[in-house]
Design an enzyme around this catalytic site. Sequence first.
Site, PDB file in Angstrom:
ATOM      1  N   ASP A  28       0.838  -1.200   0.000  1.00  0.00           N
ATOM      2  CA  ASP A  28       0.000   0.000   0.000  1.00  0.00           C
ATOM      3  C   ASP A  28       0.876   1.254   0.000  1.00  0.00           C
ATOM      4  OD1 ASP A  28      -1.913   2.086   0.714  1.00  0.00           O
ATOM      5  OD2 ASP A  28      -3.245   0.448   1.291  1.00  0.00           O
ATOM      6  N   SER A  52      -7.290   3.629  -1.641  1.00  0.00           N
ATOM      7  CA  SER A  52      -7.058   2.184  -1.568  1.00  0.00           C
ATOM      8  C   SER A  52      -8.309   1.381  -1.859  1.00  0.00           C
ATOM      9  CB  SER A  52      -6.520   1.810  -0.179  1.00  0.00           C
ATOM     10  OG  SER A  52      -5.268   2.396   0.051  1.00  0.00           O
ATOM     11  N   THR A 107      -8.017  -2.303   1.536  1.00  0.00           N
ATOM     12  CA  THR A 107      -7.428  -3.258   0.593  1.00  0.00           C
ATOM     13  C   THR A 107      -7.873  -4.688   0.851  1.00  0.00           C
ATOM     14  OG1 THR A 107      -5.529  -1.806   0.213  1.00  0.00           O
ATOM     15  CG2 THR A 107      -5.281  -4.130  -0.401  1.00  0.00           C
ATOM     16  N   GLU A 114      -1.070  -7.857   1.994  1.00  0.00           N
ATOM     17  CA  GLU A 114      -0.890  -6.409   1.948  1.00  0.00           C
ATOM     18  C   GLU A 114       0.127  -5.941   2.982  1.00  0.00           C
ATOM     19  OE1 GLU A 114      -3.373  -2.212   2.305  1.00  0.00           O
ATOM     20  OE2 GLU A 114      -3.831  -3.867   3.655  1.00  0.00           O
ATOM     21  N   ASP A 155       2.231   2.830   3.325  1.00  0.00           N
ATOM     22  CA  ASP A 155       1.336   3.959   3.076  1.00  0.00           C
ATOM     23  C   ASP A 155       1.314   4.916   4.259  1.00  0.00           C
ATOM     24  OD1 ASP A 155      -1.041   5.252   1.684  1.00  0.00           O
ATOM     25  OD2 ASP A 155      -2.034   4.539   3.501  1.00  0.00           O
ATOM     26  N   HIS A 186       2.073   8.910   4.490  1.00  0.00           N
ATOM     27  CA  HIS A 186       1.159   9.942   4.980  1.00  0.00           C
ATOM     28  C   HIS A 186       1.809  10.771   6.086  1.00  0.00           C
ATOM     29  CE1 HIS A 186      -2.480   9.168   2.753  1.00  0.00           C
ATOM     30  NE2 HIS A 186      -2.470   7.882   3.062  1.00  0.00           N
ATOM     31  N   HIS A 225      -1.357   2.563  -5.077  1.00  0.00           N
ATOM     32  CA  HIS A 225      -1.026   3.940  -5.440  1.00  0.00           C
ATOM     33  C   HIS A 225       0.268   4.290  -4.729  1.00  0.00           C
ATOM     34  CE1 HIS A 225      -2.219   4.891  -1.354  1.00  0.00           C
ATOM     35  NE2 HIS A 225      -3.366   4.246  -1.578  1.00  0.00           N
ATOM     36  N   HIS A 277      -1.895  10.967  -1.342  1.00  0.00           N
ATOM     37  CA  HIS A 277      -1.542  10.062  -2.427  1.00  0.00           C
ATOM     38  C   HIS A 277      -1.093  10.867  -3.642  1.00  0.00           C
ATOM     39  CE1 HIS A 277      -4.667   6.979  -0.692  1.00  0.00           C
ATOM     40  NE2 HIS A 277      -3.673   7.242   0.149  1.00  0.00           N
TER      41      HIS A 277
END
Length: 376
Positions: free
Chosen positions: A42, A83, A136, A253, A258, A262, A301, A336
């Site tokens: 992710d 996601s 996800t 995952e 991710d 962030h 992404h 993202h």
Amino acid sequence: MKFKKYLLLGLITVLWSCKSASNQNVSKNDNMPKNVILLIGDGTGLSQISSAFFFKETAPNYGRFNHIGLIKTSSAIEDVTDSAASGTAFASGIKTYNGAIGVAIDSTEVATIVEIATPKNIKTGVVSTSSIVHATPASFYAHALRRGYYEEIASDMVASDIDFFSGGGTKFYTKRKDGRDLLAELKAKNFIVDTTKLGDFNSIKSYSKVGYLFGPEHMPPTAKGRGDYLPKATQLGIDFLKKDNSNFFLMVEGSQVDWGGHANDADYLISELIDFDDAIGKALDFAERDGNTLVVVTADHETGGFTLASKTKKTEDGREYSDYSETEGIFSTGGHSATLIPVFAYGPGAEEFSGIYENTEIFHKIMKLTKWKNSK
């Protein structure tokens, strides 16, 4: 006369050998995968992947692939996907709106890989470092108009035919507004659910369905207590799903690459990426031994606009300069981005994943190669 006879016999032998070799090559190239392992990092773009080549102490497993492509990730409406929309693209092969779990843009339900595969006697599983009802993993077994409908998604898990799951999220199964005890409902469906620790294969091999739920919601970062959970859960999922010589689909995952993006926290991001790379290694090791397993590694992404730049340093008199002998992670956003995302493939049909295409093609290529959607 005898010489001509022997010459003709030898020529026939050579031609037959060439034909046999040709047939063997056709058979090998046409071999369809019996198992599929889809690993989703992710928020993992090319720079995140590149960090493994600079910061991992051992050779990155990303370097073991020969077939590499790129996917376009935009959702049906937005240039920048989330996601949920991307997970639905992978799991069902359709573009939808951001926030949608297993539903099309008109809110109708679409079939997921789990729903397509299980009637064909294919075992299925999902592994995550987030809550198992997060966007996800949820996209592979659930249907919800909004990704935040966690209790509804957990109910869909119970209703699904999934065989193995591992992640966080006990509160969505036990401390619910509707008062349902989903752990009891899972048990009624022949699940053994452990909320304490990952078992070993010998401790679960006699069970028909197994689940692991760790913590009320998400799991901690790998550097803060999770350790090597992800590669271990990946290996356990493979071992469990393939028992009894079953064919299987497993989605893994690496959720928190991710979250490092962030947070614009390079150390967090890189440690999670390296952990995800270790899980890739488990999948590839099995696929190399098995010979009938397709491994696909990609991301939903990119997050953070992350890049590896030369390290900024200062001279004794305070002037800044770029030291090209060292790298550091820097970010351009807390959200993202819309950058193209790499796809890596190994095993039967891996060459199908080269090129540039929409993220929905991950689903369609898997269906084409396995024939799960068309077989009875």
